[in-house]
Design an enzyme around this catalytic site. Structure first.
Site, short mmCIF file in Angstrom:
data_model
loop_
_atom_site.label_atom_id
_atom_site.label_comp_id
_atom_site.label_asym_id
_atom_site.label_seq_id
_atom_site.Cartn_x
_atom_site.Cartn_y
_atom_site.Cartn_z
N GLU A 263 0.82 -1.21 0.00
CA GLU A 263 0.00 0.00 0.00
C GLU A 263 0.85 1.25 0.00
OE1 GLU A 263 -0.88 0.37 4.80
OE2 GLU A 263 -2.06 -1.05 3.63
N LYS A 265 2.61 4.53 1.07
CA LYS A 265 3.08 5.07 2.35
C LYS A 265 2.99 6.59 2.25
CE LYS A 265 6.64 5.04 5.84
NZ LYS A 265 6.32 6.42 6.23
N ARG A 270 0.33 9.89 11.20
CA ARG A 270 -0.35 8.64 11.51
C ARG A 270 -1.39 8.90 12.60
NH1 ARG A 270 2.68 2.87 12.49
NH2 ARG A 270 0.84 1.62 13.00
N ARG A 285 0.77 9.01 16.64
CA ARG A 285 1.61 7.83 16.87
C ARG A 285 2.33 7.92 18.21
NH1 ARG A 285 5.70 6.41 12.72
NH2 ARG A 285 6.66 5.27 14.42
N GLU A 315 -3.69 7.48 7.93
CA GLU A 315 -2.77 8.61 7.78
C GLU A 315 -3.58 9.83 7.39
OE1 GLU A 315 1.59 9.22 7.86
OE2 GLU A 315 0.42 7.39 8.14
N PHE A 355 -5.89 2.29 6.88
CA PHE A 355 -5.24 1.05 6.47
C PHE A 355 -5.42 -0.11 7.45
CE2 PHE A 355 -1.81 3.83 8.18
CZ PHE A 355 -1.50 3.11 9.34
N ARG A 432 8.04 -3.53 16.50
CA ARG A 432 8.63 -3.36 15.17
C ARG A 432 9.04 -4.75 14.66
NH1 ARG A 432 10.73 1.10 12.91
NH2 ARG A 432 10.99 2.15 14.93
N LYS A 438 8.80 -1.30 5.21
CA LYS A 438 8.84 -0.05 4.44
C LYS A 438 9.73 -0.23 3.22
CE LYS A 438 9.98 2.61 8.00
NZ LYS A 438 10.34 3.79 8.82
#
Length: 606
Positions: A263, A265, A270, A285, A315, A355, A432, A438
């Site tokens: 998708e 970015k 965010r 975020r 976003e 998303f 993470r 990314k």
């Protein structure tokens, strides 16, 4: 209600300030938690963190400025404000000055020696100290300034010298213990959770509730099994899932299991949008409540999210209504204004690209695979041009991924996010990992991507930059050790206005010695608390004997550094723990090395 003398907490804080080894920090905290009644452990955790409550709750700050603090100290010690200022200037630390003034004033009253008085018990407990600090914060409106001073003076008057130092540092916001949330969770696991093996249960509960005090209280009073029952709650921000990074489509698809949703970015803010009936909350975020900045998004969310209760993520991006062109992240800064927000809405209109779905009508969606979450999200969103689902494709083809990436760049976004869609593709709150990757390139640099680093020190400038800061010491976050390790000294990329703002930006975080969570061998002119995050680019990653990032991992006595680092922008939306990690830099360095080796082999063949 069970309570605990404040003295026990203060003594622990003093010990914590003297050590840096994580094992020692955990041991001291375990000892503290064992002495703490379960009924007040939330307050103890907050005080160790240097807060009264989590920031996302939007509660008032203490609101005690330096002049008010000096006035309160003078009343508590029965001396002039000038004497307080003089002592603080001589010592260079108003907390230590308060300790000295209390020792002097009270030894005169009692006839005891200063040493003897420091040993005398006081009537302060964790609960009455915490409750008084809450009263100070909640004092608002007419007469609140005098009330805050009286309450603080009364607290300091009843405190021992060491307790007074602790209270002053807390009020200043300078309780620099050097403990991260990860270390506190380790200690909670050892004390109440049956050992570090149950640490993941504590971490998941924290990532879903974003309140370590609440998690500690449930764990201490009801046990680990009760903690396992925690699920998302509308109105309580969930710590965002984070992505790893790669710059090779084939490698990306291998990591995601051969297939992925890919998708756009977007270069925006965010946002986690919570809906409950006719109420909307929006969190950044960093878990800040940013609802007031986006009344237009609130209206759309109420109308377009077709569910009674939901938590969705997306976003928020500024766009040009005439051309449809998406604008960079910096344009959103205009939405931070507290006044004329309606004017800001007209000048800086936004689109929302969703998303993910984390919660729906009582059901926890974080443990469901991404395809299930995405299908449910599609069903509950009444899509419009300015409130829609992020552009995406499903692919197992690296060429198709690359084509979509180039299309994304051409449409003005940062790059793409590839997300695993296998049965284990859950939403890992606060983690993470390789479920999200990314794919983003800076074509002006040999480095595959920018990195987000934390300011830990500053250097004075020379020449044209004389008299102000000319460079910053930057660090990566070592998640395993819960410390910040230096990567580079960055002095280029700053505009003159950036440098002019640096003194005011750094002032609240300047300290007289290295922060306990910073691992550094290079000595800056000024040490800084690891708080501010900046985006950095460079020519390449290299090895350095003077930097501590992943030192010894690639080569003995060498850490990872950045050659020709350049400042890109500040990242106020990121917490220091959201910065690029030391392990990420190791992976980036190894990929860079592999690429160079491959290119050299190709040249030799030619």
């Amino acid at each position: 209600m069970p309570d605990m003398p404040l003295r026990i907490l203060v003594e622990t804080i003093e010990r914590l300030e003297l050590v840096t080894a994580r094992t020692q920090l955990v041991a001291f905290l375990v000892n503290l938690f064992k002495q703490t009644p379960p009924e007040i452990i939330d307050k103890v955790v907050y005080l160790v963190q240097g807060i009264l409550w989590p920031d996302w709750k939007g509660m008032p700050e203490l609101g005690v400025g330096e002049k008010m603090l000096i006035k309160a100290i003078s009343l508590a010690c029965n001396i002039s404000e000038r004497e307080v200022e003089k002592t603080a200037k001589e010592i260079g630390d108003i907390g230590k000055a308060t300790e000295k003034l209390k020792q002097t004033a009270q030894s005169k009253q009692t006839g005891l020696t200063i040493f003897a008085f420091t040993q005398q018990p006081t009537g302060l407990t964790v609960t009455n100290t915490y409750n008084t600090l809450v009263k100070i914060a909640m004092a608002q409106g007419e007469g609140s300034k005098d009330l805050k001073i009286r309450l603080l003076a009364g607290l300091l008057k009843d405190a021992s010298p060491k307790e007074a130092k602790f209270i002053v540092k807390f009020v200043e916001g300078k309780l620099r213990v050097g403990i991260g949330d990860a270390t506190i969770m380790d200690a909670l696991a050892v004390t109440f959770g049956g050992g570090v093996a149950n640490r993941p249960v504590i971490e998941r509960a924290y990532n879903l509730r974003s309140d370590l005090g609440e998690v500690a209280k449930i764990l201490a009073s009801k046990g680990i099994e009760e903690l396992k029952k925690i699920k998302p709650e509308v109105g309580v921000p969930i710590r965002p899932m984070l992505a790893e990074r790669l710059s090779d489509p084939r490698e990306i698809l291998v990591k995601t299991g051969g297939e992925a949703f890919v998708e756009y970015k977007y270069d925006g803010e965010r946002a986690q949008i919570h809906k409950k009936g006719d109420k909307i909350w929006i969190y950044s975020r960093r878990l800040e409540n940013i609802t007031s900045q986006y009344p237009d998004v609130v209206e759309r969310a109420l109308e377009k999210i077709k569910a009674d209760e939901a938590i969705v993520e997306g976003e928020i991006v500024v766009y040009d209504p005439d051309t449809g062109e998406l604008k960079p992240f910096q344009e959103l800064m205009h939405r931070k204004r507290k006044h004329d927000i309606r004017q800001a809405i007209k000048e800086y209109p936004v689109k929302v690209f969703l998303f993910d779905l984390l919660y729906l009508n009582g059901e926890d969606y974080t443990l469901k695979p991404l395809p299930v979450r995405r299908e449910a999200l599609e069903k509950i969103i009444d899509k419009t041009e300015d409130f829609t689902i992020a552009e995406y494709i499903k692919t197992s083809n690296p060429e198709e991924l690359e084509k979509f990436f180039l299309e994304a760049i051409g449409n003005g976004v940062e790059g793409v996010m590839a997300k695993a869609i296998h049965k284990d593709s859950i939403y890992q709150a606060g983690v993470r990992g390789w479920l999200w990757i990314k794919y983003k390139r800076d074509y002006k640099s040999e480095m595959a991507d920018t990195v987000d680093l934390v300011v830990v020190g500053a250097f004075y400038g020379k020449g044209r930059r004389g008299g102000k800061y000319g460079a910053l010491l930057m660090a990566a976050y070592n998640k395993e050790k819960d410390v910040f390790e230096t990567v580079c000294k960055v002095g280029s990329g700053f505009k003159d206005e950036d440098l002019d703002k640096l003194p005011d930006m750094l002032k609240p975080y300047i300290r007289d010695r290295k922060h306990p969570r910073v691992v550094a061998e290079i000595e800056p002119d000024v040490w800084v608390d690891p708080v501010l995050v900046a985006e950095i680019i460079g020519a390449e990653l290299t090895l350095s004997p003077i930097h501590t990032c992943a030192k010894g991992v690639i080569k003995p006595d060498a850490g990872i550094s950045i050659r020709f680092p350049r400042f890109i922008r500040w990242r106020p939306d990121k917490r220091p723990e959201d910065a690029t990690t030391s392990s990420e830099l190791v992976e980036m360095y190894q990929r860079q090395l592999k690429k160079i080796t491959t290119e050299q082999a190709t040249q030799e063949q030619l």
